[in-house]
Design an enzyme around this catalytic site. Structure first.
Site, PDB file in Angstrom:
ATOM      1  N   PRO A  14     -12.686  21.410 -17.062  1.00 42.36           N
ATOM      2  CA  PRO A  14     -11.554  20.622 -17.053  1.00 42.36           C
ATOM      3  C   PRO A  14     -11.097  20.886 -18.688  1.00 42.36           C
ATOM      4  O   PRO A  14      -9.721  20.053 -19.093  1.00 42.36           O
ATOM      5  CB  PRO A  14     -11.710  19.069 -17.161  1.00 42.36           C
ATOM      6  CG  PRO A  14     -12.793  19.193 -17.091  1.00 42.36           C
ATOM      7  CD  PRO A  14     -13.698  20.683 -16.644  1.00 42.36           C
ATOM      8  N   GLU A  26     -22.645  17.161 -15.071  1.00 42.38           N
ATOM      9  CA  GLU A  26     -21.793  16.848 -16.418  1.00 42.38           C
ATOM     10  C   GLU A  26     -21.023  17.625 -17.124  1.00 42.38           C
ATOM     11  O   GLU A  26     -20.539  18.067 -17.666  1.00 42.38           O
ATOM     12  CB  GLU A  26     -22.936  15.698 -17.737  1.00 42.38           C
ATOM     13  CG  GLU A  26     -23.508  14.975 -16.801  1.00 42.38           C
ATOM     14  CD  GLU A  26     -22.410  13.308 -17.342  1.00 42.38           C
ATOM     15  OE1 GLU A  26     -21.284  13.799 -17.840  1.00 42.38           O
ATOM     16  OE2 GLU A  26     -22.077  12.926 -16.701  1.00 42.38           O
ATOM     17  N   ARG A  43      -2.653  34.273  -1.695  1.00 42.30           N
ATOM     18  CA  ARG A  43      -1.006  34.418  -1.241  1.00 42.30           C
ATOM     19  C   ARG A  43      -0.130  35.231  -1.279  1.00 42.30           C
ATOM     20  O   ARG A  43       0.746  36.295  -1.147  1.00 42.30           O
ATOM     21  CB  ARG A  43      -0.417  33.015  -0.542  1.00 42.30           C
ATOM     22  CG  ARG A  43      -0.275  32.864  -2.118  1.00 42.30           C
ATOM     23  CD  ARG A  43      -0.104  31.058  -1.610  1.00 42.30           C
ATOM     24  NE  ARG A  43       1.114  31.457  -1.035  1.00 42.30           N
ATOM     25  CZ  ARG A  43       2.455  30.823  -1.407  1.00 42.30           C
ATOM     26  NH1 ARG A  43       2.362  31.296  -3.057  1.00 42.30           N
ATOM     27  NH2 ARG A  43       3.672  30.258  -0.834  1.00 42.30           N
ATOM     28  N   ASP A  51       8.787  31.751  -4.195  1.00 42.92           N
ATOM     29  CA  ASP A  51       8.486  30.327  -4.116  1.00 42.92           C
ATOM     30  C   ASP A  51       8.812  29.858  -5.725  1.00 42.92           C
ATOM     31  O   ASP A  51       9.530  30.843  -6.584  1.00 42.92           O
ATOM     32  CB  ASP A  51       7.122  30.938  -4.373  1.00 42.92           C
ATOM     33  CG  ASP A  51       6.853  30.339  -2.769  1.00 42.92           C
ATOM     34  OD1 ASP A  51       7.604  29.785  -1.903  1.00 42.92           O
ATOM     35  OD2 ASP A  51       5.488  31.511  -2.612  1.00 42.92           O
TER      36      ASP A  51
END
Ligand code: SAH
Length: 251
Positions: free
Chosen positions: A89, A116, A154, A169
């Site tokens: 993150p 963690e 993809r 897209d």
């Protein structure tokens, strides 16, 4: 293209081989995916790969050595080193540009954390980049890794049935995709815009481009700030904005 993933849940990650166009691409060997469990590369008799954090505090930390040994096994199997991408993150936000960059290479290694997180020494020594799925904390790196595999797969020639899909897209051209409609021409939710039923391909292409620009203006103006529209695009957007102002009167 070869993708390797280090994860405590290899069976889960490999599930993506079973579904959809990406699954088909994997099964047809347009790209290969291997998942490696660090528990198979630890010297601990109980196959433990985590321990308590130095300095105290809650939770457990993934140890460096089993991850490094797994990475070594991967490099032996690949016969070469490949970029090591750590799911975190705290990393750089993964996006379509990252997907395109990775799809242009010959493969990479994804490292999925748990608990963690991972001992910082492994990250410092082995990670070439840290990639984030967004500003939220997940319980592991597996979903972000699957997300990356899907987005990259993809883009690989032959994985999508029609290469034009990827080219049109959202983000492919730095703007969002136009809206899509299919049969029936009218139902309880409304009617399909007449122009799409007209058979006039030039006008349809122009309408779609206008909608794509307009949506981007409405939903993601930041994307428009980052690109230079040519004169034709600018005219289409001006047209969209004028029509929008008519439809949605300002209070
Ligand atoms: N304490 C860490 C979070 C640990 S979550 C911190 O606050 O930074 C456990 C693992 O899940 C992480 O090591 C990472 O591999 C994965 N993870 C969690 N959220 C993620 C996200 N938004 N993007 C990518 N990986 C994530």
């Amino acid at each position: 293209m070869r993708i390797d993933a280090i994860t405590l849940f290899p069976e889960w990650l490999l599930e993506i081989e079973r579904y959809g166009v990406v699954g088909r691409g994997l099964r047809q060997n347009r790209l290969s995916l291997a998942a490696w469990n660090p528990r198979d590369y630890t010297s601990d008799p109980t196959r433990r790969v985590d321990d308590r954090p130095y300095g105290g505090g809650p939770g457990m930390v993934m140890q460096s050595a089993p991850l490094a040994a797994t990475l070594e096994a991967i490099e032996r199997a690949r016969g070469a080193s490949a970029p090591v991408l750590l799911m975190s993150p705290q990393g750089e936000r993964f996006d379509q540009r990252w997907a395109e960059r990775l799809a242009a290479g010959s493969g990479f290694v994804l490292v999925c954390g748990r608990y963690e997180g991972i001992d910082q020494r492994f990250i410092d020594r082995h990670a070439d980049a840290e990639l984030s799925a967004g500003d939220m904390v997940l319980s592991g790196g597996e979903l972000p890794a699957m997300m990356i595999i899907d987005a990259v797969a993809r883009l690989i020639a032959g994985v999508l049935g029609d290469a034009r899909s990827a080219a049109e897209d959202s983000f492919a051209n730095a703007i969002l995709d136009h809206p899509h409609y299919t049969r029936p021409p009218a139902d309880e939710a409304g009617a399909v815009p007449d122009i799409l039923l007209s058979g006039d391909h030039a006008r349809i292409a122009r309408w779609r481009e206008k909608q794509a620009l307009g949506r981007t203006w409405l939903r993601r103006p930041d994307l428009l700030d980052a690109i230079e529209l040519d004169q034709r695009q600018q005219a289409l957007l001006t047209e969209f904005v004028a029509e929008y102002a008519e439809r949605v009167p300002r209070p």
